[in-house]
Design a protein around this motif. Structure first.
Motif, PDB file in Angstrom:
ATOM      1  N   LEU A   1      10.447   2.651   5.376  1.00  0.00           N
ATOM      2  CA  LEU A   1       9.182   1.971   5.098  1.00  0.00           C
ATOM      3  C   LEU A   1       9.333   0.995   3.935  1.00  0.00           C
ATOM      4  O   LEU A   1      10.268   1.078   3.146  1.00  0.00           O
ATOM      5  CB  LEU A   1       8.096   2.992   4.751  1.00  0.00           C
ATOM      6  N   ILE A   2       8.390   0.078   3.842  1.00  0.00           N
ATOM      7  CA  ILE A   2       8.271  -0.832   2.698  1.00  0.00           C
ATOM      8  C   ILE A   2       6.945  -0.534   2.013  1.00  0.00           C
ATOM      9  O   ILE A   2       5.888  -0.595   2.657  1.00  0.00           O
ATOM     10  CB  ILE A   2       8.290  -2.304   3.148  1.00  0.00           C
ATOM     11  N   LEU A   3       6.992  -0.192   0.734  1.00  0.00           N
ATOM     12  CA  LEU A   3       5.756  -0.022  -0.033  1.00  0.00           C
ATOM     13  C   LEU A   3       5.263  -1.413  -0.390  1.00  0.00           C
ATOM     14  O   LEU A   3       5.833  -2.093  -1.245  1.00  0.00           O
ATOM     15  CB  LEU A   3       6.014   0.807  -1.297  1.00  0.00           C
ATOM     16  N   VAL A   4       4.207  -1.839   0.265  1.00  0.00           N
ATOM     17  CA  VAL A   4       3.730  -3.218   0.143  1.00  0.00           C
ATOM     18  C   VAL A   4       2.927  -3.410  -1.132  1.00  0.00           C
ATOM     19  O   VAL A   4       3.225  -4.277  -1.958  1.00  0.00           O
ATOM     20  CB  VAL A   4       2.861  -3.597   1.363  1.00  0.00           C
ATOM     21  N   ASP A   5       1.895  -2.631  -1.270  1.00  0.00           N
ATOM     22  CA  ASP A   5       1.073  -2.682  -2.486  1.00  0.00           C
ATOM     23  C   ASP A   5       0.403  -1.336  -2.679  1.00  0.00           C
ATOM     24  O   ASP A   5       0.297  -0.535  -1.751  1.00  0.00           O
ATOM     25  CB  ASP A   5       0.044  -3.823  -2.452  1.00  0.00           C
ATOM     26  N   THR A   6      -0.022  -1.096  -3.895  1.00  0.00           N
ATOM     27  CA  THR A   6      -0.589   0.208  -4.221  1.00  0.00           C
ATOM     28  C   THR A   6      -1.436   0.083  -5.464  1.00  0.00           C
ATOM     29  O   THR A   6      -1.468  -0.977  -6.097  1.00  0.00           O
ATOM     30  CB  THR A   6       0.534   1.247  -4.427  1.00  0.00           C
ATOM     31  N   LYS A   7      -2.136   1.127  -5.819  1.00  0.00           N
ATOM     32  CA  LYS A   7      -2.891   1.138  -7.071  1.00  0.00           C
ATOM     33  C   LYS A   7      -2.608   2.436  -7.807  1.00  0.00           C
ATOM     34  O   LYS A   7      -2.364   3.483  -7.199  1.00  0.00           O
ATOM     35  CB  LYS A   7      -4.399   0.993  -6.832  1.00  0.00           C
ATOM     36  N   TYR A   8      -2.624   2.349  -9.120  1.00  0.00           N
ATOM     37  CA  TYR A   8      -2.495   3.515  -9.987  1.00  0.00           C
ATOM     38  C   TYR A   8      -3.700   3.522 -10.922  1.00  0.00           C
ATOM     39  O   TYR A   8      -4.024   2.507 -11.528  1.00  0.00           O
ATOM     40  CB  TYR A   8      -1.203   3.449 -10.810  1.00  0.00           C
ATOM     41  N   GLU A   9      -4.362   4.663 -11.006  1.00  0.00           N
ATOM     42  CA  GLU A   9      -5.517   4.788 -11.897  1.00  0.00           C
ATOM     43  C   GLU A   9      -5.113   5.652 -13.085  1.00  0.00           C
ATOM     44  O   GLU A   9      -4.647   6.773 -12.910  1.00  0.00           O
ATOM     45  CB  GLU A   9      -6.706   5.403 -11.149  1.00  0.00           C
TER      46      GLU A   9
END
Length: 206
Positions: free
Chosen positions: A85-93
């Protein structure tokens, strides 16, 4: 980012985006696009400069948040590659507890991230066709098709049991693809009790 880009904008949260990009092209280097919790409604996009001007956090803390963000993204990207897989975008809180910076929500799940299938990615980009992705996008598309975008005054449409079951099935598939593990449901107790127990255990050890 793409919604802004295709209208001609080249700045997002104070970050400059290169010219000549197509949808789903990777940035030369991953960019960080901050957001802060608004008093009500959705999260508020904000630039690094605005964060410092408004005194939301000190510069030393912001630098540490950015450092942790890049480390987490590198780890998540490496884990994704192992699963094809390719981790495209994400968020961290992030939040703080006794002056310690902590991650405050789940990471690298379909709720917080988008994944592309690595096999065939380059060919699909070259042909300009849609990428095969793993995310909760199918839920968002269903909501939009039923006239709901989370805007003020809109009423959440009713989800039938069949669609709820389909969501559960798709999320189990996503879990197994991202982690490489077989999903085993925990039926030992009610979810609220399990969550409360986990929080209390964490508090006792911190």
């Amino acid at each position: 980012a793409w919604r802004l880009y295709k209208t001609g904008q080249r700045m997002i949260c104070g970050m400059q985006m290169p010219e000549g990009m197509r949808e789903n092209d990777p940035f030369p280097l991953p960019i960080i696009t901050p957001a802060t919790k608004a008093e009500e409604g959705h999260d508020e996009d904000i630039s690094r400069e605005e964060i410092l001007e408004r005194g939301i956090v000190r510069e030393a803390v912001l630098n540490e948040l950015e450092r942790k963000t890049r480390i987490l993204f590198e780890i998540g990207s490496a884990m994704a590659r192992k699963q094809g897989l390719i981790l495209v975008d994400t968020k961290y809180e992030f939040g703080t507890w006794r002056d310690e910076i902590l991650v405050m929500d789940e990471i690298h799940t379909p709720d917080s991230s988008r994944y592309f299938l690595a096999d065939g990615y380059a060919d699909r980009q070259k042909k300009g066709v849609a990428q095969q992705q793993l995310s909760k996008e199918f839920v968002r598309e269903w909501l939009m098709a039923h006239g709901f975008q989370g805007l003020e005054g809109q009423v959440m449409p009713h989800m039938g049991q069949d669609f709820v079951q389909e969501i559960s099935k798709r999320y189990i598939e996503l879990f197994e693809k991202v982690t490489g593990k077989t999903f085993v449901p925990d039926l030992s107790e009610q979810p609220p009790l399990r969550i409360e127990k986990a929080i209390l255990n964490w508090l006792q050890t911190h």
